[in-house]
Design a protein around this motif. Structure first.
Motif, PDB file in Angstrom:
ATOM      1  N   PHE A 249       1.122  -1.343 -17.254  1.00  0.00           N
ATOM      2  CA  PHE A 249       0.239  -0.984 -16.152  1.00  0.00           C
ATOM      3  C   PHE A 249      -0.779  -2.096 -15.915  1.00  0.00           C
ATOM      4  O   PHE A 249      -0.940  -3.016 -16.718  1.00  0.00           O
ATOM      5  CB  PHE A 249      -0.497   0.328 -16.469  1.00  0.00           C
ATOM      6  N   PHE A 250      -1.473  -1.992 -14.784  1.00  0.00           N
ATOM      7  CA  PHE A 250      -2.650  -2.827 -14.562  1.00  0.00           C
ATOM      8  C   PHE A 250      -3.699  -1.954 -13.881  1.00  0.00           C
ATOM      9  O   PHE A 250      -3.390  -0.899 -13.319  1.00  0.00           O
ATOM     10  CB  PHE A 250      -2.332  -4.081 -13.740  1.00  0.00           C
ATOM     11  N   ILE A 251      -4.939  -2.365 -13.964  1.00  0.00           N
ATOM     12  CA  ILE A 251      -6.033  -1.593 -13.386  1.00  0.00           C
ATOM     13  C   ILE A 251      -6.727  -2.427 -12.318  1.00  0.00           C
ATOM     14  O   ILE A 251      -7.080  -3.582 -12.549  1.00  0.00           O
ATOM     15  CB  ILE A 251      -7.053  -1.180 -14.466  1.00  0.00           C
ATOM     16  N   LYS A 252      -6.876  -1.843 -11.145  1.00  0.00           N
ATOM     17  CA  LYS A 252      -7.564  -2.513 -10.046  1.00  0.00           C
ATOM     18  C   LYS A 252      -8.532  -1.526  -9.398  1.00  0.00           C
ATOM     19  O   LYS A 252      -8.135  -0.412  -9.040  1.00  0.00           O
ATOM     20  CB  LYS A 252      -6.572  -3.045  -9.009  1.00  0.00           C
ATOM     21  N   ASP A 253      -9.780  -1.950  -9.262  1.00  0.00           N
ATOM     22  CA  ASP A 253     -10.825  -1.106  -8.688  1.00  0.00           C
ATOM     23  C   ASP A 253     -10.899   0.251  -9.395  1.00  0.00           C
ATOM     24  O   ASP A 253     -11.081   1.309  -8.768  1.00  0.00           O
ATOM     25  CB  ASP A 253     -10.583  -0.902  -7.186  1.00  0.00           C
ATOM     26  N   GLY A 254     -10.717   0.214 -10.709  1.00  0.00           N
ATOM     27  CA  GLY A 254     -10.833   1.424 -11.519  1.00  0.00           C
ATOM     28  C   GLY A 254      -9.635   2.344 -11.490  1.00  0.00           C
ATOM     29  O   GLY A 254      -9.659   3.417 -12.100  1.00  0.00           O
ATOM     30  N   ILE A 255      -8.586   1.937 -10.817  1.00  0.00           N
ATOM     31  CA  ILE A 255      -7.380   2.767 -10.723  1.00  0.00           C
ATOM     32  C   ILE A 255      -6.247   2.147 -11.546  1.00  0.00           C
ATOM     33  O   ILE A 255      -5.985   0.947 -11.456  1.00  0.00           O
ATOM     34  CB  ILE A 255      -6.919   2.924  -9.261  1.00  0.00           C
ATOM     35  N   ARG A 256      -5.594   2.977 -12.353  1.00  0.00           N
ATOM     36  CA  ARG A 256      -4.471   2.515 -13.172  1.00  0.00           C
ATOM     37  C   ARG A 256      -3.170   2.623 -12.379  1.00  0.00           C
ATOM     38  O   ARG A 256      -2.827   3.687 -11.850  1.00  0.00           O
ATOM     39  CB  ARG A 256      -4.359   3.367 -14.437  1.00  0.00           C
ATOM     40  N   TYR A 257      -2.450   1.529 -12.286  1.00  0.00           N
ATOM     41  CA  TYR A 257      -1.149   1.503 -11.630  1.00  0.00           C
ATOM     42  C   TYR A 257      -0.087   1.211 -12.689  1.00  0.00           C
ATOM     43  O   TYR A 257      -0.055   0.127 -13.267  1.00  0.00           O
ATOM     44  CB  TYR A 257      -1.122   0.436 -10.529  1.00  0.00           C
ATOM     45  N   HIS A 258       0.778   2.204 -12.952  1.00  0.00           N
ATOM     46  CA  HIS A 258       1.777   2.057 -14.013  1.00  0.00           C
ATOM     47  C   HIS A 258       3.165   1.793 -13.427  1.00  0.00           C
ATOM     48  O   HIS A 258       3.348   1.750 -12.211  1.00  0.00           O
ATOM     49  CB  HIS A 258       1.785   3.291 -14.912  1.00  0.00           C
ATOM     50  N   HIS A 259       4.142   1.643 -14.308  1.00  0.00           N
ATOM     51  CA  HIS A 259       5.458   1.133 -13.910  1.00  0.00           C
ATOM     52  C   HIS A 259       6.485   2.213 -13.564  1.00  0.00           C
ATOM     53  O   HIS A 259       7.629   1.886 -13.231  1.00  0.00           O
ATOM     54  CB  HIS A 259       6.037   0.279 -15.032  1.00  0.00           C
ATOM     55  N   ILE A 260       6.107   3.493 -13.626  1.00  0.00           N
ATOM     56  CA  ILE A 260       7.066   4.546 -13.301  1.00  0.00           C
ATOM     57  C   ILE A 260       6.879   4.945 -11.837  1.00  0.00           C
ATOM     58  O   ILE A 260       5.948   5.675 -11.493  1.00  0.00           O
ATOM     59  CB  ILE A 260       6.888   5.763 -14.222  1.00  0.00           C
ATOM     60  N   PHE A 261       7.761   4.455 -10.992  1.00  0.00           N
ATOM     61  CA  PHE A 261       7.593   4.627  -9.548  1.00  0.00           C
ATOM     62  C   PHE A 261       8.297   5.872  -9.006  1.00  0.00           C
ATOM     63  O   PHE A 261       9.421   6.192  -9.408  1.00  0.00           O
ATOM     64  CB  PHE A 261       8.115   3.395  -8.802  1.00  0.00           C
ATOM     65  N   ASP A 262       7.640   6.524  -8.088  1.00  0.00           N
ATOM     66  CA  ASP A 262       8.225   7.657  -7.384  1.00  0.00           C
ATOM     67  C   ASP A 262       9.057   7.105  -6.227  1.00  0.00           C
ATOM     68  O   ASP A 262       8.505   6.479  -5.304  1.00  0.00           O
ATOM     69  CB  ASP A 262       7.116   8.563  -6.851  1.00  0.00           C
ATOM     70  N   PRO A 263      10.375   7.306  -6.235  1.00  0.00           N
ATOM     71  CA  PRO A 263      11.232   6.773  -5.174  1.00  0.00           C
ATOM     72  C   PRO A 263      10.916   7.311  -3.791  1.00  0.00           C
ATOM     73  O   PRO A 263      11.336   6.729  -2.789  1.00  0.00           O
ATOM     74  CB  PRO A 263      12.641   7.202  -5.613  1.00  0.00           C
ATOM     75  N   LYS A 264      10.197   8.412  -3.731  1.00  0.00           N
ATOM     76  CA  LYS A 264       9.878   8.991  -2.420  1.00  0.00           C
ATOM     77  C   LYS A 264       8.626   8.379  -1.795  1.00  0.00           C
ATOM     78  O   LYS A 264       8.444   8.407  -0.580  1.00  0.00           O
ATOM     79  CB  LYS A 264       9.708  10.508  -2.549  1.00  0.00           C
ATOM     80  N   THR A 265       7.735   7.817  -2.624  1.00  0.00           N
ATOM     81  CA  THR A 265       6.480   7.263  -2.106  1.00  0.00           C
ATOM     82  C   THR A 265       6.367   5.750  -2.262  1.00  0.00           C
ATOM     83  O   THR A 265       5.626   5.106  -1.516  1.00  0.00           O
ATOM     84  CB  THR A 265       5.277   7.893  -2.828  1.00  0.00           C
ATOM     85  N   GLY A 266       7.063   5.187  -3.238  1.00  0.00           N
ATOM     86  CA  GLY A 266       6.944   3.761  -3.502  1.00  0.00           C
ATOM     87  C   GLY A 266       5.738   3.410  -4.342  1.00  0.00           C
ATOM     88  O   GLY A 266       5.493   2.235  -4.644  1.00  0.00           O
ATOM     89  N   TYR A 267       4.980   4.422  -4.742  1.00  0.00           N
ATOM     90  CA  TYR A 267       3.802   4.227  -5.594  1.00  0.00           C
ATOM     91  C   TYR A 267       4.090   4.776  -6.997  1.00  0.00           C
ATOM     92  O   TYR A 267       5.006   5.602  -7.165  1.00  0.00           O
ATOM     93  CB  TYR A 267       2.596   4.968  -5.014  1.00  0.00           C
ATOM     94  N   PRO A 268       3.293   4.359  -7.996  1.00  0.00           N
ATOM     95  CA  PRO A 268       3.433   4.960  -9.321  1.00  0.00           C
ATOM     96  C   PRO A 268       3.295   6.469  -9.232  1.00  0.00           C
ATOM     97  O   PRO A 268       2.450   6.982  -8.488  1.00  0.00           O
ATOM     98  CB  PRO A 268       2.278   4.335 -10.116  1.00  0.00           C
ATOM     99  N   ALA A 269       4.148   7.197  -9.969  1.00  0.00           N
ATOM    100  CA  ALA A 269       4.140   8.663  -9.922  1.00  0.00           C
ATOM    101  C   ALA A 269       2.765   9.203 -10.272  1.00  0.00           C
ATOM    102  O   ALA A 269       2.149   8.779 -11.246  1.00  0.00           O
ATOM    103  CB  ALA A 269       5.181   9.219 -10.889  1.00  0.00           C
ATOM    104  N   GLN A 270       2.291  10.142  -9.494  1.00  0.00           N
ATOM    105  CA  GLN A 270       0.942  10.685  -9.679  1.00  0.00           C
ATOM    106  C   GLN A 270       0.970  12.202  -9.813  1.00  0.00           C
ATOM    107  O   GLN A 270       0.183  12.902  -9.196  1.00  0.00           O
ATOM    108  CB  GLN A 270       0.056  10.271  -8.493  1.00  0.00           C
ATOM    109  N   GLN A 271       1.884  12.704 -10.633  1.00  0.00           N
ATOM    110  CA  GLN A 271       1.888  14.132 -10.923  1.00  0.00           C
ATOM    111  C   GLN A 271       0.918  14.383 -12.071  1.00  0.00           C
ATOM    112  O   GLN A 271       0.159  13.507 -12.457  1.00  0.00           O
ATOM    113  CB  GLN A 271       3.312  14.582 -11.279  1.00  0.00           C
ATOM    114  N   SER A 272       0.957  15.540 -12.646  1.00  0.00           N
ATOM    115  CA  SER A 272      -0.013  15.901 -13.679  1.00  0.00           C
ATOM    116  C   SER A 272       0.321  15.337 -15.059  1.00  0.00           C
ATOM    117  O   SER A 272      -0.502  15.396 -15.972  1.00  0.00           O
ATOM    118  CB  SER A 272      -0.098  17.431 -13.787  1.00  0.00           C
ATOM    119  N   LEU A 273       1.511  14.782 -15.223  1.00  0.00           N
ATOM    120  CA  LEU A 273       1.954  14.325 -16.536  1.00  0.00           C
ATOM    121  C   LEU A 273       1.476  12.911 -16.856  1.00  0.00           C
ATOM    122  O   LEU A 273       1.389  12.057 -15.978  1.00  0.00           O
ATOM    123  CB  LEU A 273       3.477  14.376 -16.630  1.00  0.00           C
ATOM    124  N   ILE A 274       1.192  12.674 -18.140  1.00  0.00           N
ATOM    125  CA  ILE A 274       0.889  11.320 -18.603  1.00  0.00           C
ATOM    126  C   ILE A 274       1.868  10.882 -19.683  1.00  0.00           C
ATOM    127  O   ILE A 274       1.892   9.713 -20.074  1.00  0.00           O
ATOM    128  CB  ILE A 274      -0.553  11.196 -19.131  1.00  0.00           C
TER     129      ILE A 274
END
Length: 345
Positions: A249-274
């Motif tokens: 992952f990397f952190i930008k502006d206080g937000i963590r962006y990790h490597h598990i991408f949601d194919p529907k959004t193109g962004y790192p998955a943001q469900q409740s699981l860590i």
């Protein structure tokens, strides 16, 4: 996806352990650490054939990597991607079967697992020296190329084709699982009945440990540094695969962006699981499910795992709650403070 501490119960953490190469005897294991498939791998193999088996294991892993890595220009995957929208690529049994399995899981998970995610993976560059936060326009543009239904399988000719130009396959969510299963085959073929392997978070416990007991495997605490575990399970002849947002992952502006991408959004998955951990007979299933259930979220992930015979799971949510499927409720031991064990759902 994902250091072996010498403590009494041979606790094996689902992190990268540190092994030292030892002399081969009937009693002492051969221990090996190496870097392959973009991760550190570790092996602890018992038996009189351990040395020979270890060498054959490394050869088999190298062979699979040479076929499936998107980072090797001569790999079968790279050749397939280069022909996207033009023609198909004839593949080895290894590569074809992994792509076929990926498509099966894409259908099962409603597209949560999608091997055509590579354009998105490359855009973000997480885990490389080119990681960055792309614009929404860039993401939306690349997202048009992500669709597992554009993978055309020709089993008779062992050929796979991508329908559209610039599409690309990345088997990172399933290839290590397949590799772990192949490692197990090599070990059993060489009469190895006791071993523990860790392919960068894909652990396979073969047989019993040196004391004739189940292997005690520690699950990484997703909120702590490597080496601190959430809890333990005891297993024999099982695969244990963990995926989490703490891996790359990397952190930008206080937000963590990790490597598990949601194919529907193109962004790192943001469900409740860590963190998601899958316990199964085959590591290829554990690999595919640990990634896809992380993307699907707690409710859908639990429902999916509970519908598959012989598969169990441990899910950790952002609010430090731990959920386990019925088959692990008498096995999993929560040892980390600050987490709540939710036995019912």
């Amino acid at each position: 996806m994902k250091k072996l501490h010498k403590i009494s119960c041979l606790l094996l953490l689902l992190i990268i352990p540190t092994f030292l190469i030892s002399c081969e005897t009937n009693d002492e294991p051969v221990e090996k650490e190496t870097y392959m498939m973009g991760t550190i791998m570790n092996f602890k193999i018992y038996g009189k054939n351990a040395g020979t088996a270890t060498a054959l294991v490394l050869k088999r892993i190298s062979n699979i990597e040479s076929k499936m890595s998107v980072n090797i220009k001569t790999s079968e995957i790279s050749k397939l991607n280069a022909k996207a929208g033009i023609s198909g690529q004839k593949l080895s049994e290894d590569t074809y079967s992994v792509i076929e399995k990926s498509v099966q899981y894409s259908k099962l998970t409603g597209g949560a697992l999608d091997a055509t995610i590579e354009p998105i993976v490359g855009l973000w560059g997480i885990g490389t020296d080119k990681e960055r936060l792309p614009s929404k326009t860039e993401i939306d543009d690349k997202l048009k190329l992500v669709n597992y239904k554009d993978i055309v399988l020709d089993k008779k000719n062992s050929t796979v084709k991508l329908k559209r130009t610039n599409q690309a396959i990345d088997l990172g969510a399933i290839a290590k699982g397949y590799t772990a299963d192949e490692v197990k085959k090599v070990l059993l073929n060489n009469k190895i009945s006791s071993a523990i392997i860790n392919l960068g978070g894909n652990v396979y416990a073969i047989g019993k440990n040196a004391k004739g007991k189940d292997w005690n495997v520690g699950i990484q605490n997703p909120l702590s540094t490597r080496g601190e575990y959430l809890g333990t399970i005891s297993v024999t002849d099982k695969s244990i695969v963990t995926s989490g947002n703490y891996e790359r992952f990397f952190i930008k502006d206080g937000i963590r962006y990790h490597h598990i991408f949601d194919p529907k959004t193109g962004y790192p998955a943001q469900q409740s699981l860590i963190s998601t951990t899958i316990v199964s007979d085959k590591s290829v299933d554990g690999d595919a499910l640990s990634t896809s259930t992380y993307i699907m979220g707690l409710d859908k992930g639990l429902k999916l795992v509970e519908s598959i015979k012989g598969v169990e799971a441990i899910f950790v949510t952002k609010d430090k709650k731990v959920y386990v499927t019925p088959g692990l409720k008498d096995n999993f031991k929560l040892t980390s403070k600050g987490f709540t064990y939710e036995k019912g759902r």
